[in-house]
Design an enzyme around this catalytic site. Sequence first.
Site, PDB file in Angstrom:
ATOM      1  CG  ASN A   8    -114.865 -65.073 -90.531  1.00 53.57           C
ATOM      2  OD1 ASN A   8    -114.015 -65.217 -91.401  1.00 53.57           O
ATOM      3  ND2 ASN A   8    -114.597 -64.503 -89.366  1.00 53.57           N
ATOM      4  CG  ASN A 106    -113.804 -65.404 -95.993  1.00 54.31           C
ATOM      5  OD1 ASN A 106    -113.394 -64.347 -96.433  1.00 54.31           O
ATOM      6  ND2 ASN A 106    -113.880 -65.643 -94.686  1.00 54.31           N
ATOM      7  CD  GLU A 107    -110.520 -63.957 -93.341  1.00 52.36           C
ATOM      8  OE1 GLU A 107    -110.787 -64.463 -92.224  1.00 52.36           O
ATOM      9  OE2 GLU A 107    -110.468 -62.738 -93.531  1.00 52.36           O
ATOM     10  CE1 TYR A 179    -111.482 -55.818 -92.317  1.00 49.25           C
ATOM     11  CE2 TYR A 179    -110.524 -58.014 -92.258  1.00 49.25           C
ATOM     12  CZ  TYR A 179    -111.547 -57.157 -92.633  1.00 49.25           C
ATOM     13  OH  TYR A 179    -112.622 -57.634 -93.328  1.00 49.25           O
ATOM     14  CD  GLU A 229    -113.070 -60.102 -95.508  1.00 52.61           C
ATOM     15  OE1 GLU A 229    -112.698 -59.691 -94.374  1.00 52.61           O
ATOM     16  OE2 GLU A 229    -113.632 -61.195 -95.680  1.00 52.61           O
ATOM     17  CD  GLN A 281    -118.490 -56.299 -93.665  1.00 50.37           C
ATOM     18  OE1 GLN A 281    -119.344 -56.595 -94.485  1.00 50.37           O
ATOM     19  NE2 GLN A 281    -117.562 -57.132 -93.283  1.00 50.37           N
TER      20      GLN A 281
END
Length: 441
Positions: A8, A106-107, A179, A229, A281
Site C-alpha cells: 500500500n 499494488n492492489e 492473507y 504477497e 514481510q
Amino acid sequence: MGRYPGGNFVSNYHWLDGVGPDRIPRMELAWARLETNKFGTDEYMKFCRKTGIEPYFSVNMGTGTIEEAQQWVEYCNVKEGPYFAELRKKNGCTEPYGIKYWSLGNEMDGFWQMGHLSAEDYSKKAREAAKLMRLTDPSIKLIAAGSSNYRPNADPNEWNGVILNELRDVVDYLALHMYVGNPDNNYYNFLSTPLVLEQRTKIVKGMILREMEKAQRGNRPPIYIAWDEYNIWYRARTDESMQGTRALEEHYNLEDALVIAGFLNAFVRNADIVKMANMAQLVNVIAPVFTNETGMFRQTIYFPLALFANNVHGTSLNVQVNCDTYDTEEFFIGLGESTTKQTDVPYLDVSAIYKDGEVIICVLNRHKDKAITTDLICQTGGFTGDFKVYEVNGPDIKAMNDFGKELVKTVNRPDVKIKGDLLTYSFPPHSFTMIKGNINK
C-alpha cells in the site's frame, strides 16, 4: 527476491524523494507514519547486493505518473547519457542496477488504495506506463496488479478478466495476494486455507490460458502468476494493532507454520504457472524473523520457509495422494473476503521435486492427534541409499517461539536407508516433514 518499496505504501511513494543528499520527508498516508526517505533506491540496492536478494521494484500507479515510472527505470537500468542515468552516477553508482522485475502498482482494485482505479482505467494507465518503461529498457519483466479484493460470487471478468484482456500483450505476470487467519480458533478450517489459494491459482490459470489463445505475443513466453504477497495475518489486523511503533506484529505458532508449509507445497505443485512467490514481510511485523534492540528469534514460520528455500530446487513432480480426508465448516478467509467450505481435504498434503538424481519429498500431516504411516511409491526407477529426514514440529499446535525460547524448530530425524521403489514412513501429528535422497531411473 525482495519487493520494494512495499505494498500500500507504494501508491503514494515518489522515488525521487529518496535519492541524493537532500531527502524529503513526507506524510506516509497508507500507515499514518512519517516517511523520512533516508532509506531509498540506492540504499535498498546496497542491501540487496549484501544479502544476495534479487530486487523487484513496484512503481506508483496511484498518485504517480507514467513519466515518473519511466524515469525510475532510466535511473536504475540505463548506463549513461540521459539525465536520470547521470543522476544515479552522481549519487555514487557508476554502473546500472539492472532491475529485471517491475510491478505496475499494488492492489489497484482495492478501495483502500491511494489512487484506486477501475479495471478499465488501471489497464489504460498500466499499458502506457509499460510502453514508456519498455522503451527505456526492453529487457524488463512487467507484473500487472491482479485482484486482491477477491469475491468468489463476482463476475469473473470484473478485474482479472478485464486486465488480462487489456494487458495480455504487455505483461509477463499477474500478481495475486492472499492473507489467511484463524479468528474462530478452528484448526482444521485453518489448515485447509492453502487449498483455497490453490483453487484461486487454477481459476486464474484458466483465465490466462483463455487470453493466451487470443494474444498476439509472437515469441514471447506466456503470462505467469506471481503470488507476490501471501502470509498469515489476523491477530494484528485490528484498528488498534495497526497503529503505533509495534504495529502489525504477528506472533506465530505451530499451526501458522503448518499453513505456510501448505502454501509452499501448493506453489510447488503449480510450478508450471506460479513462477514467483514473495512472502510479506521480512523482519518484524508479519515476518519470519523477529528482532528488538538487544536480540532476535526465529518465528515458527521461518522453519518451513528455510527448508524450502535451501532444498526445493528442480522439477516439480506430479504426485498422487491417497489418504483419509475431512470436510470443513464454513469459514472466513481474510479481510474483505467471503466465507468458504472445503470438502475432501486430505490429511496428508504433498509436493515433490527432482533434480540431478535427487528427490525431495515434502509432506504436511494436518491431523492434529494422529501419526499417519504411509507408503511412498516411486513409479519411475527406485529409491537408493540413505535419505535425510527433517521435521518441523512442536509440543502442541499453539506452541510459539520467543526471545530465548525455541519450541518450534526443524529437527534432523534419523536417516532412512532405502533400496527399491517403496519408502514407508510414519508422519507425526501436526508436522511438516522433508525427506531427501537419491533415486535411480
